[in-house]
Design a protein around this motif. Structure first.
Motif, PDB file in Angstrom:
ATOM      1  N   THR A 423      87.499  72.102  27.037  1.00  0.00           N
ATOM      2  CA  THR A 423      87.883  72.480  25.671  1.00  0.00           C
ATOM      3  C   THR A 423      86.933  73.566  25.188  1.00  0.00           C
ATOM      4  OG1 THR A 423      86.383  70.834  24.796  1.00  0.00           O
ATOM      5  CG2 THR A 423      88.679  70.153  25.113  1.00  0.00           C
ATOM      6  N   ALA A 424      87.244  74.136  24.027  1.00  0.00           N
ATOM      7  CA  ALA A 424      86.378  75.182  23.473  1.00  0.00           C
ATOM      8  C   ALA A 424      84.958  74.648  23.288  1.00  0.00           C
ATOM      9  CB  ALA A 424      86.938  75.678  22.153  1.00  0.00           C
ATOM     10  N   GLY A 429      78.933  74.178  28.221  1.00  0.00           N
ATOM     11  CA  GLY A 429      78.428  73.442  29.368  1.00  0.00           C
ATOM     12  C   GLY A 429      78.949  73.997  30.685  1.00  0.00           C
ATOM     13  N   LYS A 430      80.149  74.547  30.651  1.00  0.00           N
ATOM     14  CA  LYS A 430      80.737  75.117  31.878  1.00  0.00           C
ATOM     15  C   LYS A 430      80.116  76.480  32.188  1.00  0.00           C
ATOM     16  CE  LYS A 430      84.281  72.509  33.362  1.00  0.00           C
ATOM     17  NZ  LYS A 430      84.566  72.199  34.774  1.00  0.00           N
ATOM     18  N   LEU A 431      79.877  77.270  31.129  1.00  0.00           N
ATOM     19  CA  LEU A 431      79.367  78.620  31.346  1.00  0.00           C
ATOM     20  C   LEU A 431      77.898  78.601  31.735  1.00  0.00           C
ATOM     21  CD1 LEU A 431      81.019  80.542  28.365  1.00  0.00           C
ATOM     22  CD2 LEU A 431      81.763  80.483  30.735  1.00  0.00           C
ATOM     23  N   GLY A 437      70.291  80.041  30.060  1.00  0.00           N
ATOM     24  CA  GLY A 437      70.752  81.400  30.324  1.00  0.00           C
ATOM     25  C   GLY A 437      71.576  81.391  31.596  1.00  0.00           C
ATOM     26  N   ILE A 438      72.667  82.151  31.590  1.00  0.00           N
ATOM     27  CA  ILE A 438      73.569  82.150  32.739  1.00  0.00           C
ATOM     28  C   ILE A 438      72.928  82.926  33.889  1.00  0.00           C
ATOM     29  CG2 ILE A 438      75.864  82.852  33.541  1.00  0.00           C
ATOM     30  CD1 ILE A 438      76.754  82.577  30.571  1.00  0.00           C
ATOM     31  N   GLU A 439      72.889  82.281  35.043  1.00  0.00           N
ATOM     32  CA  GLU A 439      72.276  82.935  36.203  1.00  0.00           C
ATOM     33  C   GLU A 439      73.341  83.603  37.060  1.00  0.00           C
ATOM     34  OE1 GLU A 439      69.816  79.969  38.082  1.00  0.00           O
ATOM     35  OE2 GLU A 439      68.941  79.551  36.108  1.00  0.00           O
ATOM     36  N   ILE A 446      81.750  81.158  37.308  1.00  0.00           N
ATOM     37  CA  ILE A 446      82.724  81.257  36.201  1.00  0.00           C
ATOM     38  C   ILE A 446      83.993  81.948  36.697  1.00  0.00           C
ATOM     39  CG2 ILE A 446      83.185  82.311  33.955  1.00  0.00           C
ATOM     40  CD1 ILE A 446      80.128  82.086  33.426  1.00  0.00           C
ATOM     41  N   VAL A 447      83.806  83.086  37.345  1.00  0.00           N
ATOM     42  CA  VAL A 447      84.955  83.850  37.848  1.00  0.00           C
ATOM     43  C   VAL A 447      85.730  83.015  38.863  1.00  0.00           C
ATOM     44  CG1 VAL A 447      85.622  85.928  39.102  1.00  0.00           C
ATOM     45  CG2 VAL A 447      83.766  86.028  37.450  1.00  0.00           C
ATOM     46  N   ARG A 448      84.971  82.343  39.725  1.00  0.00           N
ATOM     47  CA  ARG A 448      85.608  81.565  40.793  1.00  0.00           C
ATOM     48  C   ARG A 448      86.428  80.410  40.211  1.00  0.00           C
ATOM     49  NH1 ARG A 448      81.147  79.766  44.228  1.00  0.00           N
ATOM     50  NH2 ARG A 448      81.375  77.942  42.926  1.00  0.00           N
ATOM     51  N   GLN A 449      85.793  79.693  39.284  1.00  0.00           N
ATOM     52  CA  GLN A 449      86.497  78.551  38.672  1.00  0.00           C
ATOM     53  C   GLN A 449      87.772  78.994  37.985  1.00  0.00           C
ATOM     54  OE1 GLN A 449      84.307  75.617  36.296  1.00  0.00           O
ATOM     55  NE2 GLN A 449      82.461  76.538  37.088  1.00  0.00           N
TER      56      GLN A 449
END
Lengths: 587, 210
Positions: A423-424, A429-431, A437-439, A446-449
């Motif tokens: 959900t929004a 948590g997913k990102l 910080g996103i590694e 993210i792209v793969r999922q």
């Protein structure tokens, strides 16, 4: 002949008296009240005149002091009130038949003056005086009118004097002249200092300043044009939870005459916020006021632009900008808030092409002007926000946003959440699962999922450069102060590439920023996740640098190794050559 | 001394234009990519020069292509179709560089205008001229105006992919140049091949028994 006549007459007269006497008597008795009434009717004007002089005469003792303006009364809370009574007011009031003590019954020459400590304050005094009015004006009489009924039912309603005044009380005919216009009718009460309380305790002033109404653009309208449920015959009593819900409710009235503006507002971010329950967002009245609605130009000035009420921080930056200063100087076409954000369909402009359109709307030659000096001007203008270069001193960063490569459309927060099976709220948590910080690998994940879960969605990140905060986009400066040197961006370690953000945009344009590590731009994974984002010099692949060093050394190693081998083996060749020469010599 | 006319004028012009362009493109390329290390010129100048010589190289490539196709000399780049012959030739050549040359043996390959390259050269130059150089020129062209060629860049997988290909090939050419120059010194004298590239005439060592 004359005697006979007399006899006849006397005989007849006796009989007449016996018969008609009682009848006449009864007649006179019945007539008496009528005569008394007529006498009263004739005498009453004289009586009234007599009384009229009486009120001041009767009150001569009171007026001895109260006609002077120098006396005041001090309440327990030290509040002072003038006790001056204007004799003329009294004479022209409907209460001119009364005497002072009819209302001020508690006052006796024995104790007055000197009992000033009876009341806490002026309000308590006014409230206590209500009982004086009620001596004559019964509850039943008051409840007959809806607004009086409403006020009398309220525990904290205004005292009688709040609307009617104390001594200059006028007749109903004077109050509500039948010939007066509707607005005059309403203003009879609403020009008074009246108010009501909302359920949450907030006070709503019901006082209308007639002069403001007269100077508003709506001065040609009847009150009931907007307040459609209210008229001479109808005055429903409404209750609102708070002043916000009241404002929101009354703004509906604007819709009747301004449906286009109403529709535009419905599409705005403000309207969206209200529908989400954020009542702080503005409605019609917050910008235009209730009764003092000005002409359009009122809101197109630095002092009158209503946006600053909530966006003061941004307005300050704007006022120091080239646009704000031009506006202050009186440059007519210098832009103000609405020029870029629009007055009613206010939209979030971050991460959109809209704002560039707004800039180019006035700076029509900007694209051509950039092309003259900036290589790949079109590319720069599409990947770099105007403000990134034209807001000196602003923080800058890289914003990565997910797009559908097929359609070229960016994904909204909801679409992203759906494709990632969350959900929004769960998106954060997913990102950024660790919240640090996103590694690089997470960015690829993210792209793969999204590509896995999506129905064949071709997801890719696009990157662009923009200012760090929306506010900074407002501190625009002159052309000469803009970023011009290529090296500012096209260099490894450029400050502009140290802040990397994954931008997630809601369908309504609102932006959520997720911090990413700056290393993501040059990592191996960027070949998979950031295929569509490359800036010369500053986002180069780290690993390619090392491969390059190896390759160059490898290339140099070939000749060096071969030369070394040749040097080592040169005695063999020398021996062979000598051998050969010897053989030839022998021959 | 025997001389052989190995490099016709168009080939020589092509070669040296190529050489100069390569050097300039390598220097400006390094300058563009490693701004914080190298300070030879401004980024803008480096880009402008790089773009100019990029187009010179493209133009030059077509000169080469047209010349070699029209004259039919493209043959010299095609390795023998007979696989055994090609493998044996290559091995022989490799053995020469790795052993024969050191032992003072003669180069098994003798350049003639119709048979200019040894099998290893044929393989290397065919790949370079018909695969790597075109790939470098195309990737460079796409990067030159990424907006105009956005569709092609998308087709290739994205600008980062195109750039990585361009940089990787650039690194390959850079390292190849060291080998190329070194091999050019392995004529019968150190400068024989190099002189020939200016004059067109390769001097042949007087050989006995040939």
């Amino acid at each position: 002949m004359s005697e006979e006549k007399a006899e006849k007459l006397s005989g007849k007269g006796t009989l007449g008296l016996v018969i008609f006497g009682p009848i006449l008597g009864m007649f006179y008795i019945c007539l008496l009240p009528l005569i008394a009434l007529m006498t009263l009717l004739i005498a009453l004007p004289q009586l009234a005149t007599a009384k009229k002089t009486d009120i001041l005469e009767n009150s001569a003792i009171c007026m001895g002091c109260h006609s002077s303006q120098e006396f005041t009364k001090t309440f327990r809370n030290k509040e002072k009130m003038s006790v001056f009574v204007n004799g003329n007011d009294l004479k022209s009031s409907v209460h001119r038949f009364l005497s002072c003590t009819d209302c001020h019954g508690k006052i006796s020459p024995n104790t007055h003056p000197g009992n000033s400590g009876m009341y806490e304050d002026r309000a308590a005094f006014a409230l206590a005086m209500v009982s004086a009015c009620r001596k004559c004006h019964s509850d039943a009489q008051l409840r007959a009118k809806p607004n009086h009924a409403f006020l009398t039912n309220k525990t904290n309603g205004p005292p009688c004097t709040g609307c009617h005044g104390a001594h200059a009380i006028r007749s109903i005919a004077e109050w509500k002249p039948a010939s007066a216009g509707n607005n005059q009718y309403c203003l009879t009460c609403h020009s008074q200092n009246i108010s009501k309380k909302h359920k949450n305790g907030e006070t709503l002033s019901l006082h209308i300043d007639p002069s403001k109404l007269a100077s508003s653009v709506h001065n040609g309208h009847d009150c009931s044009d907007c307040h459609s449920e209210y008229s001479r015959n109808s005055h429903p009593v409404k209750e609102f939870a708070s002043s916000r819900t009241h404002s929101i409710a009354v703004s509906e009235a604007c819709r009747r005459c301004h449906p286009d503006k109403y529709q535009a507002v419905r599409e705005s971010i403000h309207s969206k916020m209200i529908s989400e329950g954020n009542l702080k967002a503005p409605v019609c009245t917050d910008c235009h006021g209730f009764h003092s609605v000005g002409p359009k130009e009122t809101y197109e000035t630095l002092s009158g632009v209503p946006c600053r009420k909530c966006h003061e921080d941004i307005f300050k930056l704007y006022s120091k900008s080239v646009h704000g200063m031009a506006k202050a100087k009186g440059t007519h076409n210098a832009p103000l808030c609405y020029s870029c954000h629009f007055a009613h369909e206010v939209k979030v402009t971050a991460m959109t092409e809209k704002i560039k359109g707004a800039c180019l709307g006035c700076h029509k030659d900007a694209e051509a002007a950039h092309t003259k000096w900036l290589p790949n001007a079109a590319l720069h203008l599409s990947a770099v926000a105007c403000a990134a270069c034209h807001s000196p001193g602003s923080g800058k960063g890289i914003y990565l946003r997910l797009y559908d490569r097929e359609t070229g459309e960016p994904f909204t927060e909801d679409q992203m959440a759906k494709l990632m099976g969350t959900t929004a709220e769960g998106l954060a948590g997913k990102l950024d699962p660790h919240g640090d910080g996103i590694e690089s690998e997470e960015l690829w994940s993210i792209v793969r999922q999204m590509n896995e879960k999506g129905s064949g969605a071709k997801v890719t990140f696009f990157g662009r450069m923009d200012v760090s905060t929306g506010a900074e986009a407002h501190q625009l400066s002159l052309k000469k102060n803009a970023v011009k040197e290529c090296e500012n961006c096209h260099s490894q370690g450029s400050d502009f590439f140290k802040s990397v953000t994954v931008a997630v945009v809601k369908a309504d344009g609102r932006l959520t920023r997720y911090k990413a590590k700056p290393e993501v731009l040059g990592s191996m994974f960027s070949l998979l996740s950031l295929k569509q984002f490359y800036v010369l010099g500053s986002t180069r692949l780290k690993v390619l640098d090392w491969i390059g060093i190896l390759m160059v050394f490898g290339g140099m190693a070939v000749p060096i190794a071969h030369i070394t081998l040749r040097a080592v083996t040169s005695p063999i060749r020398e021996a062979k050559r000598l051998n050969k020469l010897r053989k030839e010599g022998k021959r | 001394m025997k001389r052989i006319y190995l490099h016709p004028l168009p080939v020589r012009i092509w070669h040296w234009v190529n050489a100069v362009s390569f050097v300039v493109l390598i220097v400006t390329g390094l300058q563009i990519r490693y701004r914080e290390i190298l300070g030879l010129m401004k980024f803008r100048e480096a880009v402008d020069i790089h773009n100019f010589f990029g187009f010179v190289l493209i133009f030059n490539f077509f000169i080469w292509l047209v010349y070699y196709i029209v004259t039919g000399k493209i043959r010299i780049y095609i390795p023998p179709l007979n696989l055994k012959k090609f493998v044996m030739g290559s091995l022989k050549q490799a053995r020469y560089y790795g052993y024969g040359l050191l032992m003072g043996e003669q180069n098994p390959h003798h350049s003639t205008p119709d048979n200019k390259f040894n099998p290893m050269q044929q393989m290397a130059y065919l790949a370079i001229m018909l695969l790597l150089i075109p790939l470098q020129l195309v990737s460079g062209l796409l990067l030159w105006d990424a907006k105009r060629f956005a569709d092609f860049i998308n087709l290739a997988g994205g600008i980062k992919i195109v750039d990585t290909v361009h940089v990787f090939l650039f690194l390959f050419f850079l390292s190849f140049i060291f080998v190329h120059i070194y091999l050019a010194t392995l004529g019968h004298t150190a400068t024989a091949h190099i002189k020939a590239m200016f004059t067109g005439y390769e001097e042949l060592e007087e050989e006995h028994g040939h």
